[in-house]
Design an enzyme around this catalytic site. Sequence first.
Site, PDB file in Angstrom:
ATOM      1  N   HIS A   1       5.971  50.761 -17.869  1.00  0.00           N
ATOM      2  CA  HIS A   1       7.607  51.194 -18.808  1.00  0.00           C
ATOM      3  C   HIS A   1       7.644  49.846 -19.074  1.00  0.00           C
ATOM      4  CE1 HIS A   1       7.539  54.595 -16.389  1.00  0.00           C
ATOM      5  NE2 HIS A   1       8.175  54.113 -15.033  1.00  0.00           N
TER       6      HIS A   1
ATOM      7  N   CYS B  65       3.240  56.013 -16.764  1.00  0.00           N
ATOM      8  CA  CYS B  65       3.778  56.291 -15.393  1.00  0.00           C
ATOM      9  C   CYS B  65       3.312  57.943 -14.811  1.00  0.00           C
ATOM     10  CB  CYS B  65       4.808  56.502 -15.160  1.00  0.00           C
ATOM     11  SG  CYS B  65       5.375  55.747 -12.968  1.00  0.00           S
TER      12      CYS B  65
END
Length: 484
Positions: free
Chosen positions: A430, A333
């Site tokens: 994630h 991310c």
Amino acid sequence: MTRKIMLQGTGSDVGKSVLVAGLCRLASNRGLSVKPFKPQNMSNNAAVSDDGGEIGRAQWLQALAARVPSSVHMNPVLLKPQSDVGSQVVVQGRVAGQARGKEYQALKPGLLGSVMESFELVSAGADLVIVEGAGSPAEINLRAGDIANMGFATRAGVPVVLVGDIDRGGVIASLVGTHAILSDEDRRMVTGYLINKFRGDVTLFDDGIASIRTFTGWPCFGVVPWLKSAGRLPAEDSVVLERLARGGGKALKVAVPVLSRIANFDDLDPLAAEPDVEIVFVRPGTPLPDDAALVVIPGSKSTIADLEDFRRQGWDRDLDRHIRRGGRVIGICGGYQMLGTRVIDPLGIEGGKREIEGLGLLSVETEMAPEKTVRNSRAWSREYGVLLEGYEIHLGRTAGIDCGRAPVEIDGRRDGAMSADGRVMGTYLHGLFGSDPYRAELLRSFGIEGGGGNYRQSVDAALDEIAAELDAVLDRVWLETLLG
């Protein structure tokens, strides 16, 4: 009729989240329909709920403990600290804006309606709702307009049990002091207290219980031991990174720079659970270790500001040396965004600089955009040919040459980037380390046979163990009244 109880702490990090999770699992094991609720949470460890919004990861875990689908209404107000603009305010799973401290205090009375609406929705059809407070009700400077602790409890009519942490010391003073400082109205909401994180012979605290009773009149509903199984649960707050064991002598050392605005660092938990893996959380002022085989740059709530801090720490130079020695890098991310050549923020979404040079380890650029991606995802590792499950929570779009070697395919679309030599990769996904087949292949690429355990089953087993411990130590009359 739905029974309700609220755990409030004498301070932050006293263990409320784990106790709520344990009580949820205990109630579920008894056959009750139980749900967790937290009016307001402040955390950059967010999860995507089953109904597609953002909630605190602790409430996601508590829903798992309760064996119910997670919902945005279980955590209607989520504050995500970022850089100069204060905190991002998420209401019922969606970004509602940004606010600094005083601005947020002015917003709170208007948020109470959303909190109460969510509480009614969570309570509907449940046998029991277990509510978690935030921080401490003794912060009377924040009592006006409070929606997190006594302000909510008095409005909703929910009885309160205080939680004191004996491990940090001063638990008697913290409980007696809380009693002294609360208003008469708030004090009447408190039905008793729990002592948490006790080590040793509990009878040694009998005099302490008597003293607290003398000063407050409150009964003790249980002395909870240090719950070792809690170490297998995802951590909620970055404060725990200060005390995580670093171990030594493991086959694979993984270095994780602790960014100032680190987010979703529980991505590392499945790797940390591997017996041959040593996770080293590198604090500011400390160089990245020379003997790490893998560096993982985690998520960030403010990519540009954290990238500036990364350079101030000299970690960019450490990372270059790591690459020259043959080390590997994974960015997740915000960490993925940092690995590129440039990050631009033309609309000033992060509230700081509008442009910054990236670390230059991937030939990609990121542009911040107001549309936020929030979704649970099923994915495919193009690198290892295995299935993945995870989630996305991010702002920004990333593109460039190295995206042509995307390591992940999410719901049919390619995600992420990889360097030509395969030693640097980034992704917006994630949770990839929590996918057992991916973790096994990653470790195998370092010459380690691992990933054989089922991480999610391990978390589930830990919840059952915590529930059993609570069942053994909590006051029987109080517990049976709560569970009916």
